[in-house]
Design a protein around this motif. Structure first.
Motif, mmCIF file in Angstrom:
data_model
loop_
_atom_site.group_PDB
_atom_site.id
_atom_site.type_symbol
_atom_site.label_atom_id
_atom_site.label_comp_id
_atom_site.label_asym_id
_atom_site.label_seq_id
_atom_site.Cartn_x
_atom_site.Cartn_y
_atom_site.Cartn_z
ATOM 1 N N LEU A 1 0.824 -1.207 0.000
ATOM 2 C CA LEU A 1 0.000 0.000 0.000
ATOM 3 C C LEU A 1 0.860 1.259 0.000
ATOM 4 O O LEU A 1 0.563 2.235 -0.691
ATOM 5 C CB LEU A 1 -0.930 0.012 1.215
ATOM 6 C CG LEU A 1 -2.096 -0.971 1.219
ATOM 7 C CD1 LEU A 1 -2.794 -0.961 2.572
ATOM 8 C CD2 LEU A 1 -3.086 -0.649 0.113
ATOM 9 N N ILE A 2 1.932 1.235 0.791
ATOM 10 C CA ILE A 2 2.824 2.395 0.877
ATOM 11 C C ILE A 2 3.460 2.685 -0.484
ATOM 12 O O ILE A 2 3.501 3.833 -0.943
ATOM 13 C CB ILE A 2 3.915 2.159 1.946
ATOM 14 C CG1 ILE A 2 3.280 2.100 3.349
ATOM 15 C CG2 ILE A 2 4.975 3.264 1.898
ATOM 16 C CD1 ILE A 2 4.223 1.584 4.426
ATOM 17 N N ILE A 3 3.946 1.640 -1.146
ATOM 18 C CA ILE A 3 4.565 1.829 -2.458
ATOM 19 C C ILE A 3 3.533 2.343 -3.460
ATOM 20 O O ILE A 3 3.797 3.279 -4.229
ATOM 21 C CB ILE A 3 5.192 0.507 -2.950
ATOM 22 C CG1 ILE A 3 6.405 0.147 -2.081
ATOM 23 C CG2 ILE A 3 5.612 0.626 -4.418
ATOM 24 C CD1 ILE A 3 6.993 -1.213 -2.383
ATOM 25 N N ARG A 4 2.328 1.780 -3.446
ATOM 26 C CA ARG A 4 1.301 2.180 -4.419
ATOM 27 C C ARG A 4 0.796 3.594 -4.185
ATOM 28 O O ARG A 4 0.386 4.277 -5.115
ATOM 29 C CB ARG A 4 0.138 1.185 -4.382
ATOM 30 C CG ARG A 4 0.505 -0.141 -5.039
ATOM 31 C CD ARG A 4 -0.714 -0.978 -5.351
ATOM 32 N NE ARG A 4 -1.244 -1.617 -4.168
ATOM 33 C CZ ARG A 4 -2.512 -1.602 -3.819
ATOM 34 N NH1 ARG A 4 -3.392 -0.935 -4.544
ATOM 35 N NH2 ARG A 4 -2.927 -2.232 -2.745
ATOM 36 N N ALA A 5 0.831 4.044 -2.931
ATOM 37 C CA ALA A 5 0.347 5.399 -2.635
ATOM 38 C C ALA A 5 1.329 6.475 -3.074
ATOM 39 O O ALA A 5 0.924 7.562 -3.490
ATOM 40 C CB ALA A 5 0.062 5.534 -1.139
ATOM 41 N N GLU B 1 5.150 6.434 -8.360
ATOM 42 C CA GLU B 1 4.608 6.371 -9.713
ATOM 43 C C GLU B 1 5.331 5.274 -10.488
ATOM 44 O O GLU B 1 6.565 5.270 -10.575
ATOM 45 C CB GLU B 1 4.810 7.715 -10.415
ATOM 46 C CG GLU B 1 3.989 7.897 -11.661
ATOM 47 C CD GLU B 1 2.507 8.011 -11.367
ATOM 48 O OE1 GLU B 1 1.742 7.284 -12.035
ATOM 49 O OE2 GLU B 1 2.113 8.798 -10.478
ATOM 50 N N PRO B 2 4.602 4.304 -11.054
ATOM 51 C CA PRO B 2 5.252 3.235 -11.817
ATOM 52 C C PRO B 2 6.097 3.784 -12.965
ATOM 53 O O PRO B 2 5.735 4.776 -13.608
ATOM 54 C CB PRO B 2 4.063 2.419 -12.346
ATOM 55 C CG PRO B 2 2.955 2.696 -11.384
ATOM 56 C CD PRO B 2 3.147 4.122 -10.950
ATOM 57 N N ASN B 3 7.223 3.114 -13.185
ATOM 58 C CA ASN B 3 8.138 3.458 -14.280
ATOM 59 C C ASN B 3 8.670 4.891 -14.198
ATOM 60 O O ASN B 3 9.115 5.450 -15.200
ATOM 61 C CB ASN B 3 7.461 3.237 -15.640
ATOM 62 C CG ASN B 3 7.016 1.810 -15.833
ATOM 63 O OD1 ASN B 3 7.810 0.890 -15.691
ATOM 64 N ND2 ASN B 3 5.740 1.621 -16.139
ATOM 65 N N GLN B 4 8.607 5.455 -13.001
ATOM 66 C CA GLN B 4 9.080 6.834 -12.847
ATOM 67 C C GLN B 4 9.843 7.037 -11.533
ATOM 68 O O GLN B 4 10.910 7.630 -11.531
ATOM 69 C CB GLN B 4 7.876 7.788 -12.891
ATOM 70 C CG GLN B 4 8.218 9.263 -12.739
ATOM 71 C CD GLN B 4 6.980 10.137 -12.908
ATOM 72 O OE1 GLN B 4 6.196 9.968 -13.847
ATOM 73 N NE2 GLN B 4 6.790 11.079 -11.992
ATOM 74 N N ASP B 5 9.282 6.554 -10.436
ATOM 75 C CA ASP B 5 9.879 6.783 -9.122
ATOM 76 C C ASP B 5 10.757 5.623 -8.684
ATOM 77 O O ASP B 5 10.805 4.563 -9.330
ATOM 78 C CB ASP B 5 8.784 7.025 -8.082
ATOM 79 C CG ASP B 5 8.089 8.361 -8.296
ATOM 80 O OD1 ASP B 5 8.730 9.272 -8.853
ATOM 81 O OD2 ASP B 5 6.910 8.490 -7.919
ATOM 82 N N VAL C 1 6.960 -5.462 -8.527
ATOM 83 C CA VAL C 1 5.563 -5.700 -8.903
ATOM 84 C C VAL C 1 4.895 -4.395 -9.332
ATOM 85 O O VAL C 1 4.071 -4.369 -10.259
ATOM 86 C CB VAL C 1 4.795 -6.347 -7.727
ATOM 87 C CG1 VAL C 1 3.287 -6.301 -7.970
ATOM 88 C CG2 VAL C 1 5.247 -7.785 -7.515
ATOM 89 N N ASN C 2 5.273 -3.306 -8.651
ATOM 90 C CA ASN C 2 4.673 -2.002 -8.937
ATOM 91 C C ASN C 2 5.480 -1.172 -9.933
ATOM 92 O O ASN C 2 5.220 0.022 -10.100
ATOM 93 C CB ASN C 2 4.512 -1.228 -7.629
ATOM 94 C CG ASN C 2 3.397 -1.775 -6.760
ATOM 95 O OD1 ASN C 2 2.217 -1.567 -7.047
ATOM 96 N ND2 ASN C 2 3.755 -2.502 -5.701
ATOM 97 N N ALA C 3 6.438 -1.819 -10.610
ATOM 98 C CA ALA C 3 7.262 -1.157 -11.631
ATOM 99 C C ALA C 3 7.967 0.082 -11.079
ATOM 100 O O ALA C 3 7.978 1.148 -11.707
ATOM 101 C CB ALA C 3 6.413 -0.796 -12.855
#
Length: 349
Positions: free
Chosen positions: A87-91, A94-98, A116-118
């Protein structure tokens, strides 16, 4: 805290604009036997679990609030710590950016969840004495580096990180510092949850899987500012903690004396194991432990691992981890299990 940290700048835009799902029990919170509930498409026949669980787990959070001396508003529960970390990573990422920073050797799920979250993983290895290299961490970070994961006590090295170094990172790192305290109950160090008010960029995760002995119910805990908890609540699944888990957790959380006794026995066995391991011929180093496991270096970790398996004992081979060449990790077991381990180790040629 320097005036660098701005939580709003770290939240992903789509999360800021998200209209979170509102469950039936979010919209009508009062639960009473006199009410007729026809709002959630549940099976009406009572079997103990036919109704949806409390989506905010208020009873469990209230008990944790009492035990930890922290407001319910600073608590979020997850289906294991892994859900909390995800949840922390997804919040915030930004995928493929951060990117995020990890400090190997460390808990492998930080990297897996980032992948998993790119999200890019920047690895800054610990120093030779298993401590964060603050200067290298800060030099490697950028505006795209949203999270820094610290596991203290660390897995697999079993040591706690120096308080002054963590303070430096909390003050200087421009993103969020996540301190994973899965093993804090076995440590001499104080938990960082008591310092949340000092550091708005601090998240602390804990678990009921270790000292509380409830790995089977999968319950992780996140402690953070009210603002951060509010963000995570927006994206968590509506009923992420099932009714049986909540019942079992509450049952044990109301008996803290049981946890205290378990921890006492584990620490007693840890001390005995550390003494005995120093006399095993194939062991070169027994590292200090602030957790419920012990890291040792041996002459040949892969061979010794296989020999122990052949004797009916499963340990963890960490030889492929940075700084852990030819290292095995022993969980502190019961007295009988620990005696079996030492007996097996002494029999190795």
């Amino acid at each position: 805290m320097k005036q660098k940290f701005n939580l709003n700048n770290l939240i992903r835009d789509n999360i800021k604009n998200l209209n979170p799902y509102s469950s039936a029990r979010d919209e009508y919170k009062e639960v009473s036997g006199s009410m007729v509930f026809l709002d959630a498409n549940e099976n009406p026949f009572n079997n103990g679990v036919n109704r949806y669980p409390d989506p905010q787990q208020n009873q469990v959070k209230t008990q944790l609030s009492k035990l930890k001396s922290i407001s319910v508003d600073n608590i979020l529960l997850g289906n294991g710590s892994d859900e909390v970390l995800d949840l922390i990573i997804r919040a915030f990422c930004e995928p493929n950016q951060d990117s995020v920073i990890t400090l190997p050797p460390t808990y492998g799920m930080y990297e897996v969840l980032a992948n998993v979250n790119a999200v890019e993983v920047i690895k800054i290895p610990l120093s030779s004495n298993f401590q964060p290299q603050v200067d290298k961490i800060l030099k490697a970070s950028s505006k795209a580096t949203k999270l820094l994961f610290l596991c203290s006590p660390n897995n697999p090295t079993a040591n706690s990180f120096d308080t002054k170094q963590i303070e430096l990172l909390l003050n200087e790192f421009e993103g969020i510092v996540v301190i994973d305290e899965a093993y804090i109950d076995f440590s001499k160090a104080e938990s960082w949850i008591q310092r949340l008010d000092e550091f708005p960029n601090l998240i602390v995760t804990q678990t009921l899987s270790k000292a509380y002995g409830m790995a089977g119910i999968r319950l992780g805990v996140c402690y953070a500012s009210k603002a951060i908890i509010s963000i995570l609540n927006r994206i968590k699944p509506p009923y992420n903690i099932n009714e049986l888990t909540q019942i079992k957790a509450l049952e044990y959380l109301t008996k803290p004396h049981l946890v205290i006794e378990d921890v006492r026995r584990i620490l007693e066995q840890r001390d005995w194991l550390m003494t005995e391991l120093k006399y095993i011929s194939c062991i070169n180093t027994v590292y200090d432990s602030d957790a419920n496991f012990i890291l040792v270096s041996v002459d040949n970790a892969t061979a010794r691992y296989s020999e122990l398996v052949s004797k009916g004992i499963v340990v963890r081979n960490r030889t492929n981890q940075p700084l852990c060449e030819n290292c095995l990790r022993f969980t502190v077991g019961s007295q009988m299990e620990n005696i079996k381990l030492i007996t097996a180790l002494k029999s190795l040629k």
